[in-house]
Write an enzyme that holds these catalytic residues in place. Structure first.
Site, short mmCIF file in Angstrom:
data_model
loop_
_atom_site.label_atom_id
_atom_site.label_comp_id
_atom_site.label_asym_id
_atom_site.label_seq_id
_atom_site.Cartn_x
_atom_site.Cartn_y
_atom_site.Cartn_z
N CYS A 185 0.80 -1.16 -0.02
CA CYS A 185 0.09 0.07 0.06
C CYS A 185 0.83 1.24 -0.09
O CYS A 185 0.43 2.49 -0.38
CB CYS A 185 -0.95 -0.16 1.08
SG CYS A 185 -1.96 -1.29 1.12
N HIS A 209 -3.60 7.28 2.93
CA HIS A 209 -3.81 5.93 2.33
C HIS A 209 -5.09 5.70 2.83
O HIS A 209 -5.66 5.75 4.07
CB HIS A 209 -2.86 4.71 2.83
CG HIS A 209 -3.21 3.71 2.31
ND1 HIS A 209 -3.74 3.31 1.22
CD2 HIS A 209 -3.31 2.36 2.91
CE1 HIS A 209 -3.96 1.85 1.00
NE2 HIS A 209 -3.66 1.27 2.26
N ASN A 235 -10.02 -0.53 -0.08
CA ASN A 235 -8.54 -0.08 -0.05
C ASN A 235 -8.06 -0.60 -1.52
O ASN A 235 -8.04 -1.62 -1.78
CB ASN A 235 -8.15 -1.03 1.18
CG ASN A 235 -6.38 -0.98 1.16
OD1 ASN A 235 -5.90 -0.66 0.26
ND2 ASN A 235 -6.00 -1.78 2.23
#
Ligand code: ACO
Length: 323
Positions: A114, A250, A280
């Site tokens: 990520c 994020h 996500n």
């Protein structure tokens, strides 16, 4: 004279197909209320059959190039942050380069889960600051739903597909003020995949490739770590929390985002939130959220923006920039 790298264009692309929480209720033992309360996610986008990470990256890149008002042939490097490449090789960056039609320039992937976009941005920033490169395309692109175990409710509800891109250009004006990247491989088992090319890809042993995450443990480390990266970034730039206009975090979980904003004493209306719409999307999440912030008119030219991410590895990082 200091050379800065400045973002001169951004773009994002989300595949057409949307999977809502209600749709997921038909696939796994879950419910809309649990997903929204624990994660803030309402829906995620799913890449179409035959649509790969490099295709999402291409669509986002075209938009970023248009916004920057330059051609692909004006670029001198391409870096793609991804953990779901089309293939093991060639890299997604090479496949993207071919689609964009700009052969010859350096093109490579960065895998930091990520945090992949922040890592890629930090590499690009150093190339530009060194004076060797003038215009770099930095992309975060993922098709994470391709490595989701749809029978595992603890992960299936979390992830989505998408891509975000920025064009960085050498500038005398302030742009990226600093980037910070970190990793701790000791926690690899908390967030990983069940298999990989070197360990063996035999489906008869462990089933198809899938993300495995001890969500609760990851959550605690993420909240603590993101707090410390914020402090590090501010200290490095001799800035106060109140100097930041926008937080672009994020987009993994609304509760992690809220906790980081609280630590920064920032009101949620200074925080870009897209996790409700996208889930996500790993390395794609920060550049997509940045593009949304800019195109929606929330983030304005001259403002100070803090980007941050945390992901598998563990990896984490931040970038502070003036737009
Ligand atoms: N629907 C309904 N119930 C569920 C679901 C679901 N989809 N998933 C889990 N549950 C249940 C669990 O079984 C558990 O039940 P029990 O109490 O009877 O045992 C209960 O809900 C609570 O489970 P927890 O795992 O403790 O839930 P938590 O509040 O921690 O939320 C979550 C889980 C959303 C995964 C959270 O921990 C999280 O966001 N973690 C961080 C994720 C992250 O930031 N990852 C980093 C980036 S990802 C990358 O790098 C690829």
């Amino acid at each position: 004279m200091t050379i800065y790298s400045k973002i001169i264009g951004t773009g994002r692309y989300l595949p057409e197909k949307i999977l809502t929480n209600k749709d997921l209720e038909k696939i796994v033992d879950t419910n809309d209320q649990w997903i929204q309360e624990r994660t803030g996610i309402k829906q995620r986008h799913i890449a179409a059959d035959g649509q790969y990470t490099s295709d999402l990256a291409y669509n986002a890149s075209i938009k970023a190039l248009e916004a920057a008002d330059i051609q692909a042939s004006d670029l001198d490097m391409i870096i793609v942050g991804t953990t779901t490449p089309d293939l093991i090789f060639p890299s997604t960056a090479c496949l993207l380069q071919s689609k964009l039609g700009c052969p010859g320039i350096g093109a490579f992937d960065v895998n930091a889960a990520c945090s992949g976009f922040i890592y890629a941005l930090s590499v690009a920033d150093k190339y530009i600051k060194s004076g060797s490169h003038k215009r770099i395309l930095v992309v975060g692109a993922e098709t994470l739903t391709r490595i989701v175990n749809w029978e595992d409710r603890t992960t299936a509800v979390l992830f989505g597909d998408g891509a975000g891109a920025v064009v960085l250009e050498a500038s005398k004006e302030q742009g990226i003020l600093s980037t910070h990247i970190h990793a701790n491989g000791d926690h690899a088992d908390l967030l990983t995949t069940n298999k990989g090319p070197s360990r063996g890809m035999d489906d008869s042993q462990t089933g198809p490739i899938a993300i495995m995450m001890k969500g609760n443990a990851v959550f605690k480390v993420a909240v603590k770590t993101l707090g410390s990266i914020v402090d590090e970034t501010l200290e490095h730039n001799n800035l106060e929390k109140s100097d930041i206009d926008w937080l672009v975090p994020h987009q993994a979980n609304l509760r992690i985002i809220t906790a980081t904003a609280r630590k920064l004493k920032m009101d949620m209306n200074q925080v870009i939130v897209t996790v409700d719409q996208t889930g996500n999307t790993s390395a794609a999440s920060v550049p997509m959220a940045l593009d949304y912030g800019i195109r929606s008119g929330k983030i304005k030219k001259g403002q100070t923006v803090l980007l941050e991410a945390f992901g598998g590895g563990f990896t984490w990082g931040s970038a502070l920039l003036k737009l």
